[in-house]
Design a protein around this motif. Structure first.
Motif, PDB file in Angstrom:
ATOM      1  N   LEU A 319       0.832  -1.206   0.000  1.00  0.00           N
ATOM      2  CA  LEU A 319       0.000   0.000   0.000  1.00  0.00           C
ATOM      3  C   LEU A 319       0.866   1.255   0.000  1.00  0.00           C
ATOM      4  O   LEU A 319       0.594   2.226  -0.714  1.00  0.00           O
ATOM      5  N   PHE A 320       1.929   1.241   0.816  1.00  0.00           N
ATOM      6  CA  PHE A 320       2.848   2.379   0.871  1.00  0.00           C
ATOM      7  C   PHE A 320       3.508   2.597  -0.486  1.00  0.00           C
ATOM      8  O   PHE A 320       3.598   3.737  -0.969  1.00  0.00           O
ATOM      9  N   MET A 321       3.974   1.519  -1.130  1.00  0.00           N
ATOM     10  CA  MET A 321       4.666   1.659  -2.409  1.00  0.00           C
ATOM     11  C   MET A 321       3.702   2.101  -3.517  1.00  0.00           C
ATOM     12  O   MET A 321       4.070   2.902  -4.374  1.00  0.00           O
ATOM     13  N   PHE A 322       2.474   1.568  -3.506  1.00  0.00           N
ATOM     14  CA  PHE A 322       1.485   2.030  -4.478  1.00  0.00           C
ATOM     15  C   PHE A 322       1.306   3.545  -4.371  1.00  0.00           C
ATOM     16  O   PHE A 322       1.271   4.259  -5.372  1.00  0.00           O
ATOM     17  N   TYR A 323       1.184   4.012  -3.150  1.00  0.00           N
ATOM     18  CA  TYR A 323       0.899   5.432  -2.923  1.00  0.00           C
ATOM     19  C   TYR A 323       2.102   6.300  -3.272  1.00  0.00           C
ATOM     20  O   TYR A 323       1.972   7.320  -3.947  1.00  0.00           O
ATOM     21  N   ILE A 324       3.281   5.901  -2.825  1.00  0.00           N
ATOM     22  CA  ILE A 324       4.471   6.739  -2.999  1.00  0.00           C
ATOM     23  C   ILE A 324       4.901   6.777  -4.468  1.00  0.00           C
ATOM     24  O   ILE A 324       5.408   7.790  -4.953  1.00  0.00           O
ATOM     25  N   GLU A 325       4.691   5.674  -5.206  1.00  0.00           N
ATOM     26  CA  GLU A 325       5.034   5.684  -6.626  1.00  0.00           C
ATOM     27  C   GLU A 325       4.020   6.474  -7.448  1.00  0.00           C
ATOM     28  O   GLU A 325       4.351   6.971  -8.528  1.00  0.00           O
ATOM     29  N   ALA A 326       2.799   6.581  -6.937  1.00  0.00           N
ATOM     30  CA  ALA A 326       1.782   7.367  -7.645  1.00  0.00           C
ATOM     31  C   ALA A 326       1.925   8.854  -7.382  1.00  0.00           C
ATOM     32  O   ALA A 326       1.243   9.659  -8.023  1.00  0.00           O
ATOM     33  N   ARG A 327       2.806   9.219  -6.448  1.00  0.00           N
ATOM     34  CA  ARG A 327       3.010  10.627  -6.108  1.00  0.00           C
ATOM     35  C   ARG A 327       4.474  11.038  -6.335  1.00  0.00           C
ATOM     36  O   ARG A 327       5.220  11.288  -5.395  1.00  0.00           O
ATOM     37  N   PRO A 328       4.911  11.105  -7.601  1.00  0.00           N
ATOM     38  CA  PRO A 328       6.308  11.473  -7.877  1.00  0.00           C
ATOM     39  C   PRO A 328       6.661  12.861  -7.372  1.00  0.00           C
ATOM     40  O   PRO A 328       7.841  13.152  -7.137  1.00  0.00           O
ATOM     41  N   GLU A 329       5.634  13.732  -7.186  1.00  0.00           N
ATOM     42  CA  GLU A 329       5.923  15.086  -6.706  1.00  0.00           C
ATOM     43  C   GLU A 329       6.452  15.089  -5.280  1.00  0.00           C
ATOM     44  O   GLU A 329       7.057  16.071  -4.830  1.00  0.00           O
ATOM     45  N   LEU A 330       6.253  13.977  -4.553  1.00  0.00           N
ATOM     46  CA  LEU A 330       6.805  13.887  -3.199  1.00  0.00           C
ATOM     47  C   LEU A 330       8.312  13.692  -3.220  1.00  0.00           C
ATOM     48  O   LEU A 330       8.987  13.906  -2.210  1.00  0.00           O
ATOM     49  N   GLY A 331       8.837  13.264  -4.362  1.00  0.00           N
ATOM     50  CA  GLY A 331      10.282  13.220  -4.544  1.00  0.00           C
ATOM     51  C   GLY A 331      11.002  12.080  -3.861  1.00  0.00           C
ATOM     52  O   GLY A 331      12.227  12.137  -3.705  1.00  0.00           O
ATOM     53  N   TYR A 332      10.285  11.019  -3.452  1.00  0.00           N
ATOM     54  CA  TYR A 332      11.001   9.939  -2.763  1.00  0.00           C
ATOM     55  C   TYR A 332      11.538   8.889  -3.734  1.00  0.00           C
ATOM     56  O   TYR A 332      12.736   8.622  -3.762  1.00  0.00           O
ATOM     57  N   VAL A 333      10.664   8.286  -4.523  1.00  0.00           N
ATOM     58  CA  VAL A 333      11.141   7.289  -5.481  1.00  0.00           C
ATOM     59  C   VAL A 333      11.304   7.942  -6.855  1.00  0.00           C
ATOM     60  O   VAL A 333      10.488   8.779  -7.243  1.00  0.00           O
ATOM     61  N   PRO A 334      12.335   7.564  -7.615  1.00  0.00           N
ATOM     62  CA  PRO A 334      12.594   8.213  -8.917  1.00  0.00           C
ATOM     63  C   PRO A 334      11.768   7.595 -10.040  1.00  0.00           C
ATOM     64  O   PRO A 334      12.286   7.227 -11.088  1.00  0.00           O
ATOM     65  N   ILE A 335      10.462   7.485  -9.818  1.00  0.00           N
ATOM     66  CA  ILE A 335       9.604   6.783 -10.763  1.00  0.00           C
ATOM     67  C   ILE A 335       9.568   7.474 -12.122  1.00  0.00           C
ATOM     68  O   ILE A 335       9.430   6.826 -13.162  1.00  0.00           O
TER      69      ILE A 335
END
Length: 509
Positions: A319-335
């Motif tokens: 769930l965390f990875m789904f959310y964080i990858e869908a929000r590239p503007e947060l700047g955490y993962v270089p999706i």
């Protein structure tokens, strides 16, 4: 005004801090305003033969027709020599918009209304406790945010500017003098030069607003956006003569939709936990059988509650990875920045395989999904390309991550959620492709509702924090157990039927 999330579903309309949930605006809103738009179109068709100019056209068409004049007046504001010239052009700009939306044109002079004791404010319209229309434009501050504009002596004309209002921004005045009044309006239209803000007194404490950028809206002339503006801002929608307003019904439907999405995701996660738990128990039992032990009884009995907790953590990782990858503007993962991460490590790459057939036993029992996910989780836990954080990794892991290290950087996430020591039981198993594919599919696709409805892809970019929080809280009480016999989940009978049954039994006695 601080904005946690500013998302645009319609060009020029910004949904600040979820005035409505993003999934509702994207998926349901158009259907909820369809009747209002149809009624306007029917009224236009009925008066098509009348020689009444624009008065019988639909509000969205009247907005579109005002675009050219709006931009011409906007230019006059820029060329205005003083406050009075700019204000006069501003009034004309707003007059066309207001009349297109069913309101009376603004008065030539500002009228003071004392909503809160000792705080008289210049308003254009006040419709009981339903709606206040407030011109918040401060001449000469055209580039500042609307909520940062202030009232000056210019707005009060011959009246003295109250000393306790001097220096107050509209962000402060709304809380104190408008929504803080004894009988506050439900809705406020705050009118600026280029933007309007639609505010609801119940949502204002959370800084929620709909921001309408007229320069963008009238320039694009997007039909769906103009219809949305008309439906949301029209007088009949905000302050009808009688009965509930359209916006009140939209709020109710938005709440129902948010609840429905949360419920679907909650049950999908629960099924995912059961899939992982059953497969883990099967593999652990096979491992124990080899050493003549049993995980279902005796000294080495497997604790179902511990296993279910570990599976819960695993789906929370997803769930965390789904959310964080869908929000590239947060700047955490270089999706969006690294092709290597996207295609070689990301959860999104597996999501693309969620419906891929697995025709052979080798494909179903293979470990591609499992290896990819565990490598991704290790990347998140230990980081990559950030310096010395990989010193704790084993040599084999360092070799596996070397390609990524040279391509992108990922800061380590110091969280128990991604700490493998918190999942000792799941560390002993490898889930086959068929199980992982089913789990990812459950978390990726929403259930189709009704006959002929297809499943849609869950947009984690649009899911709100409130919805995810509701899912998280619902699963906190989840406790798995090993069933000694086949169990079936049944739906309770409708209350009316239960009452009828009781009455019949009572009659028989």
């Amino acid at each position: 005004m601080p904005a946690i999330e500013n998302v645009q579903t319609f060009a020029g309309i910004t949904n600040e801090n979820e005035f409505y949930s993003h999934p509702y605006l994207a998926e349901v809103f158009k259907g909820d305003i369809k009747d209002r738009l149809t009624a306007w179109e029917a009224e236009e068709a009925q008066h098509a033969s009348d020689d009444a100019g624009d008065t019988n056209r639909t509000p969205n068409k009247r907005l579109q027709a005002w675009a050219q004049r709006w931009f011409a007046l906007r230019g006059q504001v820029q060329r205005g020599k003083d406050e009075h010239e700019r204000w006069h052009a501003f009034m004309q700009m707003q007059s066309g918009l207001l009349q297109a939306l069913g309101y009376a044109p603004p008065p030539r002079t500002l009228t003071l209304h004392e909503l809160a004791s000792g705080l008289p404010l210049p308003l254009w319209q006040l419709q009981g406790q339903r709606l206040a229309i407030i011109p918040a434009y401060q001449p000469s501050r055209e580039d500042d945010d609307l909520l940062d504009h202030q009232l000056t002596a210019f707005h009060y004309g011959t009246e003295p500017l109250p000393t306790h209002i001097k220096g107050e921004t509209w962000a402060e005045l709304l809380s104190d003098a408008v929504f803080g009044a004894d009988q506050p309006p439900r809705y406020v239209l705050l009118l600026g030069l280029d933007e309007w803000l639609l505010l609801d007194r119940y949502k204002w404490p959370n800084n929620r607003a709909l921001r309408f950028n007229w320069a963008d809206i009238l320039d694009r002339k997007d039909a769906d956006t103009l219809k949305a503006c008309a439906a949301l801002l029209h007088q009949d929608s905000l302050a009808p003569g009688e009965g509930s307003s359209l916006l009140e019904s939209l709020d109710e439907n938005a709440h129902k939709h948010a609840f429905g999405v949360s419920e679907d995701l909650k049950y999908a996660l629960r099924e995912a936990i059961e899939l992982l738990g059953n497969e883990a128990a099967r593999q652990l039992d096979e491992q124990a059988s080899g050493s003549k032990k049993s995980v279902y009884s005796g000294q080495y009995k497997l604790d179902a509650s511990v296993l279910s907790l570990e599976c819960l953590r695993m789906v929370y990782r997803l769930l965390f990875m789904f959310y964080i990858e869908a929000r590239p503007e947060l700047g955490y993962v270089p999706i969006n920045k690294s092709e290597v991460y996207l295609k070689g490590y990301s959860l999104e790459s597996l999501r693309d395989l969620e419906c891929q057939p697995l025709p052979t036993q080798q494909a179903r029992e293979g470990k591609y999904f499992d290896l990819t996910l565990r490598r991704l989780f290790k990347l998140v836990a230990h980081g990559c390309g950030m310096g010395g954080e990989q010193a704790s990794l084993r040599n084999a892991d360092q070799v596996a991550l070397q390609g990524a290290k040279d391509t992108f950087a990922l800061a380590p996430l110091d969280s128990r959620l991604f700490d493998d020591t918190s999942m000792p039981l799941l560390g002993k198993v490898q889930f086959p492709n068929a199980v992982w594919q089913r789990v990812i599919k459950l978390l990726s696709l929403s259930k189709g509702q009704g006959r002929g409805k297809r499943s849609g892809r869950v947009s984690y970019q649009l899911l709100s924090i409130n919805q995810l929080g509701a899912v998280y809280e619902a699963l906190l009480s989840y406790r798995g157990f090993f069933a000694d016999e086949d169990l079936y989940e049944v739906k309770p009978a409708p209350k009316k039927l239960l009452v009828s049954s009781h009455l019949c039994k009572s009659h028989e006695v």
